[in-house]
Scaffold this motif. Structure first.
Motif, mmCIF file in Angstrom:
data_model
loop_
_atom_site.group_PDB
_atom_site.id
_atom_site.type_symbol
_atom_site.label_atom_id
_atom_site.label_comp_id
_atom_site.label_asym_id
_atom_site.label_seq_id
_atom_site.Cartn_x
_atom_site.Cartn_y
_atom_site.Cartn_z
ATOM 1 N N THR A 64 0.828 -1.203 0.000
ATOM 2 C CA THR A 64 0.000 0.000 0.000
ATOM 3 C C THR A 64 0.863 1.254 0.000
ATOM 4 O OG1 THR A 64 -1.787 -1.151 1.161
ATOM 5 C CG2 THR A 64 -1.770 1.270 1.266
ATOM 6 N N TYR A 65 1.884 1.256 0.853
ATOM 7 C CA TYR A 65 2.724 2.446 0.977
ATOM 8 C C TYR A 65 3.455 2.749 -0.327
ATOM 9 C CZ TYR A 65 6.156 5.727 2.838
ATOM 10 O OH TYR A 65 6.936 6.841 3.056
ATOM 11 N N LEU A 66 4.041 1.733 -0.937
ATOM 12 C CA LEU A 66 4.815 1.959 -2.159
ATOM 13 C C LEU A 66 3.912 2.296 -3.343
ATOM 14 C CD1 LEU A 66 7.520 -0.844 -1.780
ATOM 15 C CD2 LEU A 66 7.786 1.614 -1.372
ATOM 16 N N GLN A 67 2.705 1.723 -3.373
ATOM 17 C CA GLN A 67 1.779 2.054 -4.456
ATOM 18 C C GLN A 67 1.289 3.496 -4.360
ATOM 19 O OE1 GLN A 67 -1.095 -1.152 -4.109
ATOM 20 N NE2 GLN A 67 -0.252 -2.179 -5.925
ATOM 21 N N GLN A 68 1.364 4.087 -3.173
ATOM 22 C CA GLN A 68 0.987 5.490 -3.003
ATOM 23 C C GLN A 68 2.110 6.436 -3.447
ATOM 24 O OE1 GLN A 68 0.021 5.618 1.174
ATOM 25 N NE2 GLN A 68 -2.116 4.996 0.857
ATOM 26 N N ASN A 69 3.268 5.885 -3.751
ATOM 27 C CA ASN A 69 4.418 6.721 -4.111
ATOM 28 C C ASN A 69 5.020 6.305 -5.447
ATOM 29 O OD1 ASN A 69 5.136 8.535 -1.608
ATOM 30 N ND2 ASN A 69 4.616 6.524 -0.758
ATOM 31 N N THR A 70 4.168 5.904 -6.383
ATOM 32 C CA THR A 70 4.661 5.424 -7.673
ATOM 33 C C THR A 70 5.260 6.525 -8.534
ATOM 34 O OG1 THR A 70 2.419 5.660 -8.579
ATOM 35 C CG2 THR A 70 3.066 3.478 -7.750
ATOM 36 N N SER A 71 4.979 7.786 -8.215
ATOM 37 C CA SER A 71 5.532 8.893 -9.005
ATOM 38 C C SER A 71 6.940 9.269 -8.555
ATOM 39 C CB SER A 71 4.626 10.122 -8.906
ATOM 40 O OG SER A 71 4.562 10.592 -7.564
ATOM 41 N N LYS A 72 7.414 8.632 -7.488
ATOM 42 C CA LYS A 72 8.710 8.980 -6.924
ATOM 43 C C LYS A 72 9.735 7.864 -7.149
ATOM 44 C CE LYS A 72 6.422 11.579 -3.231
ATOM 45 N NZ LYS A 72 6.170 11.659 -1.770
#
Length: 390
Positions: A64-72
């Motif tokens: 969940t955490y990494l999918q929320q930061n896919t633009s980074k």
């Protein structure tokens, strides 16, 4: 700030690979390098140190955490602490395959982090960051001090030699023992310390596992396991022999080296340059230093060997460049070197494209039959790049 030579390659790989892993020992500047990259990428970055409880907690639900930061571009420091993340990273990359998704920093080679090489094949580029090389610090100190202290930043930049060697002593105890154990490997501290001390005194010698096992009172498989762990942790290097189609009996065991000269000197209790020059390890230390500096300059794309016949004819270092060129190197501590008959015999066996005698800092000049005497600085920053470009 001392600029690291690999930064150009890291940035280049980040334009193509979804994952770039920077691996190497602790305290060589991986975190500093990654943070330096943060302001130079085309996308924002997110840095997580997996040794910090607060950052590790963010990854309790890692998907969940990494999918929320896919633009980074997500930088995960000390990735060996959470090897269970590798399958997830593979899945996330496959869902959104684009360059610079993740930068992984680790203190162990991919051979020690078993899951990484299996889970991320075809998606990851490994780049090794080792202690400072001589070309990186040649304007910040002398070659003599770099050879004596080694290239770990804290050791090299310490204001006094006593602090250099206190740091190196601490490094042996905390990094080698604690960090290898943290990967799940059971080690005997006394055996490991004794083995390291023995390696320091046989540095640059042909490896005889049975002799080491007998001296340590353990089995040969145990010694081989310890050597594998030390090599995977960037502490030692086993230089393989070169086998050629020659009608001579060849030595078939590797030669053994401690990779950082400062670590070698600490283990051998050599804590000043004057002591080093009069110590029995000095010739072997210089040989290992030249080989390691060459490794740090050319990287992992070149192949490294030594060549020795049963009669004793030898080439200290045989390089094979990515373009197939062979370079035979004799390593001499003297600035007025003499060439052994065995080296010329080995040259005749191998028929290399280039032949050098590498010396510390004297003048460079040609000898007969295309052989060059060359100081180490010129060899590293002029000769090797020229050979590769040709």
């Amino acid at each position: 700030m001392i600029d690291r030579a690999i930064i150009t390659r890291v940035k280049e790989n980040l334009t193509f690979f979804p994952i770039v892993s920077i691996i190497g020992p602790r305290q060589v500047g991986k975190t500093t390098l990654a943070k330096q990259l943060s302001g130079q990428l085309s996308k924002p970055t997110l840095y997580l140190d997996l040794e910090l409880a607060t950052d590790a907690q963010k990854l309790e639900d890692a998907q969940t955490y990494l999918q929320q930061n896919t633009s980074k571009c997500v930088i995960l420091d000390e990735i060996q602490r959470m090897p269970h993340l590798f399958p997830l990273l593979r899945a996330l990359v496959d869902q959104q395959r684009e360059p610079a998704r993740f930068v992984l920093l680790g203190s162990s080679s991919p051979d020690l982090i078993r899951e990484s090489s299996e889970s991320l094949a075809g998606r990851i580029s490994y780049i090794e960051l080792m202690p400072f090389s001589w070309p990186e610090v040649m304007f910040s100190g002398t070659m003599a001090m770099h050879w004596l202290k080694g290239g770990f930043p804290e050791a090299f930049l310490a204001p006094r030699l006593i602090l250099t060697f206190r740091w190196l002593s601490s490094f042996v105890q905390t990094y080698i023992e604690r960090d290898i154990r943290a990967l799940g490997y059971e080690l005997s501290g006394p055996i490991l310390n004794k083995l390291l001390s023995m390696i320091a005194h046989i540095n640059s010698s042909i490896l005889n596992v049975s002799d080491l096992a007998r001296s340590l009172g353990v089995s040969q498989p145990t010694v081989n396991r310890y050597l594998d762990l030390l090599e995977g942790s960037f502490v030692i290097h086993r230089l393989p022999p070169y086998f050629a189609n020659v009608s001579k009996r060849l030595v078939k065991s590797p030669k053994l080296y401690l990779r950082d000269s400062g670590l070698l000197h600490q283990l051998a209790q050599v804590i000043s340059y004057d002591v080093l020059l009069g110590h029995p390890v000095v010739g072997a230390s210089w040989e290992g230093y030249v080989i390691e500096q060459t490794r740090r300059v050319v990287g992992t794309e070149w192949s490294f060997y030594y060549y020795r016949t049963a009669a004793g004819a030898e080439i200290d270092l045989l390089l094979i460049a990515p373009n197939g060129k062979k370079i035979a190197i004799e390593i001499k501590l003297s600035n007025a070197p003499t060439v052994s008959k065995g080296f010329y015999q080995s040259i005749a066996d191998i028929n290399p494209d280039y032949s050098f005698i590498v010396i510390p800092d004297g003048d460079s000049y040609p000898k007969a039959d295309g052989l060059w005497v060359c100081n180490l600085t010129e060899f590293l920053i002029v000769r090797l790049p020229t050979i590769y470009s040709n």
